[in-house]
Design a protein around this motif. Structure first.
Motif, PDB file in Angstrom:
ATOM      1  N   LYS A 377     -23.033  17.578  -0.045  1.00  0.00           N
ATOM      2  CA  LYS A 377     -23.970  16.802  -0.388  1.00  0.00           C
ATOM      3  C   LYS A 377     -24.640  16.949  -1.663  1.00  0.00           C
ATOM      4  O   LYS A 377     -25.161  18.045  -1.911  1.00  0.00           O
ATOM      5  N   ASP A 439     -23.876  13.761   8.538  1.00  0.00           N
ATOM      6  CA  ASP A 439     -25.332  13.810   9.579  1.00  0.00           C
ATOM      7  C   ASP A 439     -24.821  13.693  11.070  1.00  0.00           C
ATOM      8  O   ASP A 439     -25.470  13.842  11.871  1.00  0.00           O
ATOM      9  N   GLU A 604     -31.041  10.470   0.487  1.00  0.00           N
ATOM     10  CA  GLU A 604     -30.414  10.268   1.828  1.00  0.00           C
ATOM     11  C   GLU A 604     -31.155   8.633   2.075  1.00  0.00           C
ATOM     12  O   GLU A 604     -30.459   7.967   2.685  1.00  0.00           O
TER      13      GLU A 604
END
Length: 636
Positions: A377, A439, A604
């Motif tokens: 990420k 996630d 996010e």
């Protein structure tokens, strides 16, 4: 390295053309054609200087030579007529290499103003052909103005993202390299430079033999459906030292002519959008689909050699869309070639698009050796995520590259961290959607520290200046009003038309509405595109602090938790007479994470927002399919 004078000259060429040729793509084409015209004459002159003969402007084409074009005796209209005729006839010059004839294919002069042309050619005359990287760097700077490539979902890939992918994939001198949607050849040139740099003692490529260098150039190939992009690619490669570049006008998704050609390395940022009705591909794809992003990724997977590697920039639909084709594609990749997914921030393609993207790393050899997939990420790519994309001190790409390299060299021994986590392939396949969203599989690490608790007043801008625009009746202002918020953009208003004093604001300020019913509205002030003074309604509370990222603060100010406390500060008799008390708002307390954590949260949120857009589009498409089903009954 692009020198200042060359950059100035390119900017000057565009400034000269912009009044007659406003489209950036057309400007690039006109500059490209003129540069190659000039360089052919330079090469003829060099040949004569070293005792050779002219080879381009011969056999009736002497009259079009650059020196004739710029002769002092030529009048403006004569120059225009000769230049226009010359570029139209260059494809008939059999003494030109096929590369140059391709560049002049369909070339024409889109304006008829002699003064504009003379000024333009005078600026082009300042360029001269040589074999250094200088011209290649100059041309890449010129191509940078293209940005968005129309409505096909094509966006120019930022150079630092291209170079990051190339370093991660690590192409070698003996490998065949392909970009099946090459645009202006950015990936191909980056791979070329990377390999030269990996084979240098004193200067790039000096450890390669002439035969190795020729084979390397011959192994680099590109396709593009657009003849304009092919032309620009050919010039870009030529100016980077490719005497015979291999870029073909080719429809990767509907043509079968090159289906049996494979590559060891494929690098691509393929188009994201599909035409209305979808793509109509041939039947040789493994995945039956009509979406271009699905078909391109399938094509790349299928055209890798048995030990091939690929780096592909993909939209979020490839990551989580639940359509049959998307899920089938993800399952195919997980079971055969996927080794890593790199999530990029949503602002990477700003200012041309806010689309959220990821990078798929495919490696058929490594995929056979490990049952793990690495999820990385990237919260920051070294540039601010707003439209201006200014450089910042925060850059996760080096750490991401280090994590990827460590995983590739020793998957079994890789230890995850905040940025990079490994997931079993089996867990991905077992997931109903075969999602590529980390996630779904990786539990967020629990923060070991408590965030500081701050008062809202600590983040408010003190001593906000006010201004009465009526004192400047003829000046245009950029007005950030409450009604403008609902329209999505500040309004431009002349001072005489603005009825009261306003707050003076600046880029980076965060505005929070305090008036009922226009509550739960927060706005980040952006740079004025028109360089106007920026003012705002006095009904805004102004926040600004180096301790907080504006977009994070905006999200916090409209959150449920803050809003609950905010409503307790509202006073008045109701309706439009009710307002929040700024002094009371200043006393609201909330946790404030460190800047790095704020950046992660913003990234996010932007990812989730992009997903919502994709789902809304899918819902709309399904709704249309329902209507089509009934329509068929009526039509029958």
């Amino acid at each position: 390295m692009l020198d200042t004078d060359t950059k100035r000259r390119i900017d000057s060429c565009r400034d000269i053309l912009v009044g007659k040729v406003p489209d950036p793509k057309s400007q690039v084409e006109q500059i490209t054609i003129a540069l190659i015209y000039k360089f052919m004459d330079d090469m003829d002159a060099q040949s004569e200087e070293f005792g050779g003969k002219r080879s381009f402007f011969v056999n009736g084409f002497e009259k079009y030579s650059w020196s004739k074009l710029l002769a002092p005796s030529m009048g403006g209209q004569d120059t225009l007529n000769l230049y226009s005729e010359a570029i139209g006839k260059m494809t008939e010059n059999t003494h030109l290499p096929a590369l140059f004839r391709d560049i002049f294919k369909n070339a024409y002069l889109p304006y008829r103003d002699p003064e504009t042309l003379k000024a333009f050619l005078k600026e082009i005359d300042g360029f001269s052909y040589d074999h250094s990287e200088r011209l290649g760097d100059a041309f890449e700077y010129l191509l940078s103005v293209l940005g968005s490539q129309g409505d096909a979902g094509q966006f120019r890939t930022p150079r630092h993202i291209i170079d990051f992918i190339v370093r991660v994939i690590n192409p070698q001198k003996h490998e065949r390299i392909l970009d099946p949607a090459c645009g202006t050849a950015g990936f191909l040139i980056s791979a070329w430079k990377y390999i030269l740099d990996q084979n240098k003692a004193h200067k790039p490529g000096d450890k390669l033999t002439p035969d190795e260098r020729n084979k390397l150039a011959a192994n680099i190939h590109g396709y593009d459906i657009s003849p304009d992009m092919v032309r620009l690619s050919l010039v870009n490669l030529y100016l980077h030292g490719f005497t015979n570049p291999h870029v073909d006008e080719y429809d990767t998704l509907t043509s079968e002519d090159k289906w049996n050609e494979h590559a060891d390395v494929i690098l691509a940022n393929p188009p994201f959008m599909s035409p209305k009705g979808g793509i109509k591909p041939h039947k040789r794809f493994s995945i039956q689909a009509t979406r271009s992003e699905v078909l391109f990724v399938d094509y790349i997977h299928e055209h890798l050699s048995p030990n091939g590697r690929s780096g592909i920039i993909v939209p979020e639909g490839i990551i989580f869309q639940t359509g049959t084709a998307y899920k089938a594609l993800r399952k195919l990749l997980v079971q055969n070639s996927l080794v890593a997914v790199v999530s990029l921030p949503a602002g990477v393609f700003q200012p041309y698009s806010g689309v959220k993207t990821s990078i798929l790393i495919l490696d058929k050899r490594l995929a056979k050796q490990t049952n793990k997939v690495l999820f990385v990420k990237v919260g920051n790519d070294g540039f601010a995520l707003g439209a201006q994309r200014r450089p910042t001190d925060h850059d996760d790409l080096p750490a991401a590259e280090q994590a990827l390299t460590a995983f590739f060299s020793n998957p079994a021994g890789f230890e995850g961290n905040d940025m990079a986590q490994i997931v079993d392939r089996e867990n991905i396949v077992k997931n109903a959607d075969v999602s590529f969203s980390a996630d779904r599989y990786v539990k967020a690490l629990v923060e070991n520290h408590r965030y500081d608790i701050v008062r809202a007043g600590e983040l408010m801008r003190l001593g906000v200046e006010t201004l009465d625009p009526r004192v400047f009746p003829n000046e245009n202002f950029e007005l950030w009003s409450i009604p403008a918020f609902d329209k999505g953009a500040p309004e431009i208003a002349v001072g005489a038309s603005i009825g009261s004093a306003k707050k003076v604001v600046k880029a980076g300020d965060v505005l929070l509405s305090r008036i009922v019913p226009h509550i739960r509205r927060a706005w980040v002030v952006e740079d004025s595109k028109n360089k106007l003074r920026q003012i705002a309604s006095t009904e805004w509370i102004v926040f600004s602090s180096e301790r907080v990222i504006p977009e994070y603060l905006r999200q916090l100010l409209v959150s449920d938790q803050f809003h609950e406390s905010f409503m307790r500060t509202v006073t008045g008799v109701g309706g439009s007479l009710s307002r929040a008390n700024p002094k009371a708002v200043a006393e609201i307390q909330f946790p404030l994470p460190p800047i790095e954590v704020q950046r992660e949260i913003v990234a996010e949120i932007q990812g989730h927002q992009q997903r919502i857009k994709y789902l809304e589009r899918e819902i709309a498409e399904c709704a249309q399919l329902i209507r089509d089903s009934i329509d068929r009954v009526w039509k029958s």
